[in-house]
Write an enzyme that holds these catalytic residues in place. Sequence first.
Site, PDB file in Angstrom:
ATOM      1  N   CYS A  10       0.878  -1.181   0.000  1.00 30.00           N
ATOM      2  CA  CYS A  10       0.000   0.000   0.000  1.00 30.00           C
ATOM      3  C   CYS A  10       0.909   1.223   0.000  1.00 30.00           C
ATOM      4  O   CYS A  10       2.086   1.121  -0.373  1.00 30.00           O
ATOM      5  CB  CYS A  10      -0.989  -0.031   1.165  1.00 30.00           C
ATOM      6  SG  CYS A  10      -0.239   0.025   2.802  1.00 30.00           S
ATOM      7  N   ASN A  13       2.235   1.395   4.388  1.00 32.04           N
ATOM      8  CA  ASN A  13       2.537   0.129   5.078  1.00 32.04           C
ATOM      9  C   ASN A  13       2.202   0.197   6.570  1.00 32.04           C
ATOM     10  O   ASN A  13       2.838  -0.452   7.389  1.00 32.04           O
ATOM     11  CB  ASN A  13       4.002  -0.304   4.870  1.00 32.04           C
ATOM     12  CG  ASN A  13       4.308  -1.745   5.251  1.00 32.04           C
ATOM     13  OD1 ASN A  13       5.427  -2.077   5.608  1.00 32.04           O
ATOM     14  ND2 ASN A  13       3.331  -2.611   5.188  1.00 32.04           N
ATOM     15  N   CYS A  15      -1.517   0.731   7.376  1.00 35.43           N
ATOM     16  CA  CYS A  15      -2.965   0.481   7.493  1.00 35.43           C
ATOM     17  C   CYS A  15      -3.380  -0.745   6.679  1.00 35.43           C
ATOM     18  O   CYS A  15      -3.625  -1.831   7.228  1.00 35.43           O
ATOM     19  CB  CYS A  15      -3.766   1.696   7.034  1.00 35.43           C
ATOM     20  SG  CYS A  15      -3.476   3.182   8.022  1.00 35.43           S
ATOM     21  N   ARG A  16      -3.476  -0.575   5.351  1.00 34.99           N
ATOM     22  CA  ARG A  16      -4.063  -1.646   4.533  1.00 34.99           C
ATOM     23  C   ARG A  16      -3.154  -2.861   4.399  1.00 34.99           C
ATOM     24  O   ARG A  16      -3.597  -4.005   4.586  1.00 34.99           O
ATOM     25  CB  ARG A  16      -4.399  -1.107   3.127  1.00 34.99           C
ATOM     26  CG  ARG A  16      -5.517  -0.097   3.134  1.00 34.99           C
ATOM     27  CD  ARG A  16      -5.610   0.660   1.831  1.00 34.99           C
ATOM     28  NE  ARG A  16      -4.462   1.534   1.632  1.00 34.99           N
ATOM     29  CZ  ARG A  16      -4.241   2.277   0.575  1.00 34.99           C
ATOM     30  NH1 ARG A  16      -5.107   2.232  -0.427  1.00 34.99           N
ATOM     31  NH2 ARG A  16      -3.186   3.044   0.478  1.00 34.99           N
ATOM     32  N   SER A  17      -1.876  -2.641   4.049  1.00 35.28           N
ATOM     33  CA  SER A  17      -1.039  -3.816   3.777  1.00 35.28           C
ATOM     34  C   SER A  17      -0.678  -4.627   5.025  1.00 35.28           C
ATOM     35  O   SER A  17      -0.585  -5.852   4.922  1.00 35.28           O
ATOM     36  CB  SER A  17       0.193  -3.463   2.944  1.00 35.28           C
ATOM     37  OG  SER A  17       1.044  -2.566   3.599  1.00 35.28           O
ATOM     38  N   ASP A 125      -8.586   3.490   1.323  1.00 34.73           N
ATOM     39  CA  ASP A 125      -7.607   3.819   2.360  1.00 34.73           C
ATOM     40  C   ASP A 125      -8.334   4.290   3.627  1.00 34.73           C
ATOM     41  O   ASP A 125      -9.022   5.314   3.586  1.00 34.73           O
ATOM     42  CB  ASP A 125      -6.697   4.923   1.835  1.00 34.73           C
ATOM     43  CG  ASP A 125      -5.490   5.136   2.718  1.00 34.73           C
ATOM     44  OD1 ASP A 125      -5.513   4.637   3.865  1.00 34.73           O
ATOM     45  OD2 ASP A 125      -4.539   5.790   2.270  1.00 34.73           O
TER      46      ASP A 125
HETATM   47  P1  4NP Z   1      -1.803   2.845   4.066  1.00 41.92           P
HETATM   48  O1  4NP Z   1      -2.481   4.186   4.605  1.00 41.92           O
HETATM   49  O2  4NP Z   1      -1.239   3.175   2.715  1.00 41.92           O
HETATM   50  O3  4NP Z   1      -2.973   1.897   3.975  1.00 41.92           O
HETATM   51  O4  4NP Z   1      -0.766   2.429   5.081  1.00 41.92           O
HETATM   52  C1  4NP Z   1      -1.799   5.402   4.687  1.00 41.92           C
HETATM   53  C2  4NP Z   1      -0.904   5.601   5.692  1.00 41.92           C
HETATM   54  C3  4NP Z   1      -0.259   6.815   5.813  1.00 41.92           C
HETATM   55  C4  4NP Z   1      -0.524   7.815   4.899  1.00 41.92           C
HETATM   56  C5  4NP Z   1      -1.428   7.608   3.877  1.00 41.92           C
HETATM   57  C6  4NP Z   1      -2.065   6.379   3.771  1.00 41.92           C
HETATM   58  N1  4NP Z   1       0.122   9.079   5.028  1.00 41.92           N
HETATM   59  O5  4NP Z   1      -0.181   9.969   4.226  1.00 41.92           O
HETATM   60  O6  4NP Z   1       0.957   9.246   5.929  1.00 41.92           O
END
Ligand code: 4NP
Length: 152
Positions: A10, A13, A15-17, A125
């Site tokens: 993702c 790294n 939340c989703r992954s 997300d």
């Molecule tokens: P992820 O979510 O890609 O599912 O881990 C996010 C985590 C952090 C951010 C964006 C999405 N960020 O902008 O910091």
Amino acid sequence: MANSSVLIVCLGNICRSPLAEAAFRQAAQDQGIALEVDSAGTANYHQGNPPDPRAIKVAKAQGLDISAYRARQVQAEDFTRFDHILAADQDVLNSLQSTIPAGATAKLALLLDHVPGRKGQPVSDPYYGEDKDFERCWLQVFESARIWLTKT
Ligand code: 4NP
């Protein structure tokens, strides 16, 4: 696919992954399949950090402890180390495709491509969302894992 390997990617790294990593590990165990699983982010904003507390909480509700996971950025060697790389959304897939190193062997796809009716769709997300968005994310990635393991 027995004795296979998958990297789930993702953006951050956190939340989703990591939720998908836990889901693929659990689904592989449930189905008695040997699978190497890891996760990574296309960005390095959260390098070395644990998953988002809301992701840890949702996993814990499933009996899974992901608190020791640590975020890392995708590396060039991931494209040969893993048989499959599954991206959480199209932006992530585009980033991966723009950095594919020479000699890459991994097959790239979206995380929901193999879920009936979800081809081309993102795992939304939940980072800017609430607990319920993390719960929905878990359901999406666990369904993806369960089906991927029966098809791949
Ligand atoms: P992820 O979510 O890609 O599912 O881990 C996010 C985590 C952090 C951010 C964006 C999405 N960020 O902008 O910091």
